[in-house]
Design a protein around this motif. Structure first.
Motif, PDB file in Angstrom:
ATOM      1  N   ARG A  38      20.252   9.917  61.238  1.00 27.67           N
ATOM      2  CA  ARG A  38      20.173   8.776  60.823  1.00 27.67           C
ATOM      3  C   ARG A  38      19.470   7.813  61.780  1.00 27.67           C
ATOM      4  NH1 ARG A  38      24.928   4.304  60.088  1.00 27.67           N
ATOM      5  NH2 ARG A  38      23.628   2.613  59.353  1.00 27.67           N
ATOM      6  N   VAL A  39      18.497   7.029  61.298  1.00 22.26           N
ATOM      7  CA  VAL A  39      17.812   6.202  62.231  1.00 22.26           C
ATOM      8  C   VAL A  39      18.041   5.013  62.152  1.00 22.26           C
ATOM      9  CG1 VAL A  39      15.216   5.775  62.666  1.00 22.26           C
ATOM     10  CG2 VAL A  39      15.599   7.874  61.792  1.00 22.26           C
ATOM     11  N   ARG A  40      18.129   4.165  62.973  1.00 25.12           N
ATOM     12  CA  ARG A  40      18.539   2.777  63.421  1.00 25.12           C
ATOM     13  C   ARG A  40      17.013   1.903  63.463  1.00 25.12           C
ATOM     14  NH1 ARG A  40      23.428   1.679  62.685  1.00 25.12           N
ATOM     15  NH2 ARG A  40      24.965   3.152  63.734  1.00 25.12           N
ATOM     16  N   LEU A  41      16.816   1.217  62.583  1.00 25.04           N
ATOM     17  CA  LEU A  41      15.609   0.248  62.689  1.00 25.04           C
ATOM     18  C   LEU A  41      15.758  -1.079  63.391  1.00 25.04           C
ATOM     19  CD1 LEU A  41      13.821   0.873  59.104  1.00 25.04           C
ATOM     20  CD2 LEU A  41      13.629   2.218  61.148  1.00 25.04           C
ATOM     21  N   GLU A  42      14.777  -1.290  64.372  1.00 25.61           N
ATOM     22  CA  GLU A  42      14.822  -2.545  64.949  1.00 25.61           C
ATOM     23  C   GLU A  42      14.375  -3.719  64.037  1.00 25.61           C
ATOM     24  OE1 GLU A  42      13.026  -4.631  68.670  1.00 25.61           O
ATOM     25  OE2 GLU A  42      12.393  -2.583  68.550  1.00 25.61           O
ATOM     26  N   GLN A  43      15.231  -4.681  63.892  1.00 30.30           N
ATOM     27  CA  GLN A  43      14.767  -5.872  63.078  1.00 30.30           C
ATOM     28  C   GLN A  43      14.284  -7.046  64.054  1.00 30.30           C
ATOM     29  OE1 GLN A  43      17.936  -6.663  60.376  1.00 30.30           O
ATOM     30  NE2 GLN A  43      17.261  -5.054  59.003  1.00 30.30           N
ATOM     31  N   LYS A  44      13.201  -7.653  63.661  1.00 29.33           N
ATOM     32  CA  LYS A  44      12.549  -8.796  64.299  1.00 29.33           C
ATOM     33  C   LYS A  44      12.277  -9.787  63.342  1.00 29.33           C
ATOM     34  CE  LYS A  44      10.351  -6.330  67.960  1.00 29.33           C
ATOM     35  NZ  LYS A  44       8.857  -6.219  68.718  1.00 29.33           N
ATOM     36  N   ASP A  45      12.668 -10.958  63.645  1.00 24.46           N
ATOM     37  CA  ASP A  45      12.162 -12.198  62.718  1.00 24.46           C
ATOM     38  C   ASP A  45      10.906 -12.515  63.231  1.00 24.46           C
ATOM     39  OD1 ASP A  45      14.919 -12.469  61.456  1.00 24.46           O
ATOM     40  OD2 ASP A  45      15.596 -13.869  62.807  1.00 24.46           O
ATOM     41  N   GLN A  46      10.117 -12.882  62.212  1.00 25.94           N
ATOM     42  CA  GLN A  46       8.589 -12.924  62.388  1.00 25.94           C
ATOM     43  C   GLN A  46       8.285 -14.069  61.239  1.00 25.94           C
ATOM     44  OE1 GLN A  46       6.191  -9.455  62.890  1.00 25.94           O
ATOM     45  NE2 GLN A  46       7.043  -9.502  64.963  1.00 25.94           N
ATOM     46  N   GLN A  47       7.273 -14.845  61.375  1.00 25.89           N
ATOM     47  CA  GLN A  47       6.902 -15.938  60.522  1.00 25.89           C
ATOM     48  C   GLN A  47       5.553 -15.480  59.966  1.00 25.89           C
ATOM     49  OE1 GLN A  47       5.922 -19.591  62.823  1.00 25.89           O
ATOM     50  NE2 GLN A  47       6.096 -20.966  60.939  1.00 25.89           N
ATOM     51  N   PHE A  48       5.484 -15.824  58.561  1.00 24.06           N
ATOM     52  CA  PHE A  48       4.296 -15.574  58.014  1.00 24.06           C
ATOM     53  C   PHE A  48       3.400 -16.608  58.053  1.00 24.06           C
ATOM     54  CE2 PHE A  48       2.031 -16.159  53.820  1.00 24.06           C
ATOM     55  CZ  PHE A  48       1.013 -14.982  53.931  1.00 24.06           C
ATOM     56  N   LEU A  49       1.987 -16.078  58.648  1.00 27.07           N
ATOM     57  CA  LEU A  49       1.041 -17.144  58.975  1.00 27.07           C
ATOM     58  C   LEU A  49      -0.222 -17.461  57.708  1.00 27.07           C
ATOM     59  CD1 LEU A  49       0.030 -16.309  62.623  1.00 27.07           C
ATOM     60  CD2 LEU A  49       1.810 -17.966  61.875  1.00 27.07           C
ATOM     61  N   PHE A  50      -0.752 -16.186  57.494  1.00 30.99           N
ATOM     62  CA  PHE A  50      -1.758 -16.295  56.336  1.00 30.99           C
ATOM     63  C   PHE A  50      -2.164 -14.971  55.834  1.00 30.99           C
ATOM     64  CE2 PHE A  50      -3.826 -15.558  60.477  1.00 30.99           C
ATOM     65  CZ  PHE A  50      -4.783 -14.597  60.210  1.00 30.99           C
ATOM     66  N   GLU A  51      -2.638 -15.032  54.701  1.00 31.66           N
ATOM     67  CA  GLU A  51      -3.269 -13.654  54.073  1.00 31.66           C
ATOM     68  C   GLU A  51      -4.763 -13.705  54.129  1.00 31.66           C
ATOM     69  OE1 GLU A  51      -2.893 -10.964  49.962  1.00 31.66           O
ATOM     70  OE2 GLU A  51      -1.926 -13.222  50.069  1.00 31.66           O
ATOM     71  N   ALA A  52      -5.360 -12.478  54.474  1.00 27.49           N
ATOM     72  CA  ALA A  52      -6.783 -12.327  54.389  1.00 27.49           C
ATOM     73  C   ALA A  52      -7.098 -11.010  54.135  1.00 27.49           C
ATOM     74  CB  ALA A  52      -7.569 -12.783  55.562  1.00 27.49           C
ATOM     75  N   ASP A  53      -7.906 -10.665  53.087  1.00 29.71           N
ATOM     76  CA  ASP A  53      -8.569  -9.168  52.790  1.00 29.71           C
ATOM     77  C   ASP A  53      -7.173  -8.374  52.456  1.00 29.71           C
ATOM     78  OD1 ASP A  53     -11.036 -10.226  53.286  1.00 29.71           O
ATOM     79  OD2 ASP A  53     -11.034  -9.587  55.551  1.00 29.71           O
ATOM     80  N   ASP A  54      -6.348  -8.772  51.585  1.00 28.10           N
ATOM     81  CA  ASP A  54      -5.179  -7.984  51.328  1.00 28.10           C
ATOM     82  C   ASP A  54      -4.129  -7.628  52.547  1.00 28.10           C
ATOM     83  OD1 ASP A  54      -5.493  -8.122  48.359  1.00 28.10           O
ATOM     84  OD2 ASP A  54      -6.834  -6.438  48.443  1.00 28.10           O
ATOM     85  N   MET A  55      -4.335  -8.231  53.560  1.00 31.82           N
ATOM     86  CA  MET A  55      -3.607  -7.924  54.801  1.00 31.82           C
ATOM     87  C   MET A  55      -2.708  -9.314  54.869  1.00 31.82           C
ATOM     88  SD  MET A  55      -3.863  -4.973  55.659  1.00 31.82           S
ATOM     89  CE  MET A  55      -3.522  -4.796  57.202  1.00 31.82           C
ATOM     90  N   LEU A  56      -1.336  -8.982  55.423  1.00 30.90           N
ATOM     91  CA  LEU A  56      -0.355 -10.453  55.563  1.00 30.90           C
ATOM     92  C   LEU A  56      -0.315 -10.614  57.093  1.00 30.90           C
ATOM     93  CD1 LEU A  56       2.209  -9.545  52.973  1.00 30.90           C
ATOM     94  CD2 LEU A  56       0.412 -11.281  52.324  1.00 30.90           C
ATOM     95  N   THR A  57      -0.454 -11.672  57.628  1.00 31.54           N
ATOM     96  CA  THR A  57      -0.100 -11.764  59.197  1.00 31.54           C
ATOM     97  C   THR A  57       0.969 -12.368  59.383  1.00 31.54           C
ATOM     98  OG1 THR A  57      -2.863 -11.751  59.314  1.00 31.54           O
ATOM     99  CG2 THR A  57      -1.845 -12.708  61.086  1.00 31.54           C
ATOM    100  N   PHE A  58       1.572 -11.771  60.457  1.00 29.48           N
ATOM    101  CA  PHE A  58       2.839 -12.420  60.868  1.00 29.48           C
ATOM    102  C   PHE A  58       2.905 -12.492  62.260  1.00 29.48           C
ATOM    103  CE2 PHE A  58       3.695 -10.042  57.010  1.00 29.48           C
ATOM    104  CZ  PHE A  58       4.601 -10.689  56.313  1.00 29.48           C
ATOM    105  N   MET A  59       3.602 -13.513  62.776  1.00 28.04           N
ATOM    106  CA  MET A  59       3.853 -13.822  64.255  1.00 28.04           C
ATOM    107  C   MET A  59       5.134 -13.884  64.743  1.00 28.04           C
ATOM    108  SD  MET A  59       2.663 -17.298  66.270  1.00 28.04           S
ATOM    109  CE  MET A  59       3.820 -18.081  65.509  1.00 28.04           C
ATOM    110  N   ASP A  60       5.458 -13.089  65.950  1.00 29.23           N
ATOM    111  CA  ASP A  60       6.745 -13.122  66.559  1.00 29.23           C
ATOM    112  C   ASP A  60       6.909 -14.327  67.243  1.00 29.23           C
ATOM    113  OD1 ASP A  60       8.817 -12.554  68.327  1.00 29.23           O
ATOM    114  OD2 ASP A  60       8.404 -10.704  68.423  1.00 29.23           O
ATOM    115  N   SER A  61       8.065 -15.019  66.820  1.00 26.89           N
ATOM    116  CA  SER A  61       8.090 -16.544  67.478  1.00 26.89           C
ATOM    117  C   SER A  61       8.498 -16.732  68.930  1.00 26.89           C
ATOM    118  CB  SER A  61       9.339 -17.202  66.444  1.00 26.89           C
ATOM    119  OG  SER A  61      10.356 -16.471  66.251  1.00 26.89           O
ATOM    120  N   GLU A  62       8.893 -15.388  69.359  1.00 24.10           N
ATOM    121  CA  GLU A  62       9.348 -15.409  70.919  1.00 24.10           C
ATOM    122  C   GLU A  62       8.214 -15.038  71.551  1.00 24.10           C
ATOM    123  OE1 GLU A  62      12.640 -12.789  71.286  1.00 24.10           O
ATOM    124  OE2 GLU A  62      13.805 -13.850  69.921  1.00 24.10           O
TER     125      GLU A  62
END
Length: 187
Positions: free
Chosen positions: A64-88
């Motif tokens: 059983r694998v435990r995944l690390e969860q991080k809250d990240q903010q969506f910034l923008f979409e470009a060329d079918d890629m979504l960019t997120f930023m870690d707020s910390e």
């Protein structure tokens, strides 16, 4: 990583199986009349989206694998890629737009999402359970149509079609569940 018995697998568990990371989507515990009990598990590969049906007996051990969860903010979409930023840390990560599947239209500018990581690899993006959307187009209210279970079709500002109660009109904000893709309440 902890090993669990085959009969302890639950939906949403992440397992290391056949050299890949798999999420348990559906688990049925089967007790046939003859032979031992087993868990019939529908697995989904977290890297490429493949599906697999496996039988796990109670004596089988799986990682059983435990995944690390991080809250990240969506910034923008470009060329079918979504960019997120870690707020910390202000680190940015770009993920393919198809990682969200049918939920892609519900991603809004500045929205905070949960991204699940295994070691340094981002595997999954989870939107908030409820999202506020504006009704872009719907039929007008019909007088006398107040039955509790009657719904009418509506198109939201993101292009998604949902069924809404007759008292909700055009240009109103509503809350939509991202789990069921259904109307919840007025915003």
């Amino acid at each position: 990583m902890p090993k669990i018995n085959g009969n302890e697998i639950r939906p949403s568990n992440v397992l290391e199986h056949d050299g890949g990371l798999w999420a348990a989507v559906k688990v049925d515990h089967v007790k046939p009349g003859k032979g031992g009990a087993f868990a019939q598990v529908e697995l989904k590969n977290l890297r490429d989206g493949r599906k697999l049906n496996e039988r796990f007996r109670s004596a089988d051990k799986v990682e059983r694998v435990r995944l690390e969860q991080k809250d990240q903010q969506f910034l923008f979409e470009a060329d079918d890629m979504l960019t997120f930023m870690d707020s910390e840390t202000y680190d940015q990560i770009a993920l393919p737009a198809d990682i969200l599947g049918d939920l892609r239209p519900f991603l809004q500018d500045g929205m905070v999402v949960k991204i699940e990581y295994h070691e340094e690899e981002a595997l999954n993006v989870t939107l908030p359970n409820r999202v506020i959307c504006k009704v872009a187009e719907t039929e007008p209210v019909v007088k006398g149509q107040t039955a509790a279970n009657s719904f009418k079709p509506a198109t939201l500002d993101n292009g998604v079609r949902v069924m809404i109660p007759p008292f909700v009109g055009q240009d109103e904000d509503i809350v939509v569940s991202t789990e069921t893709l259904e109307y919840v309440e007025r915003a």
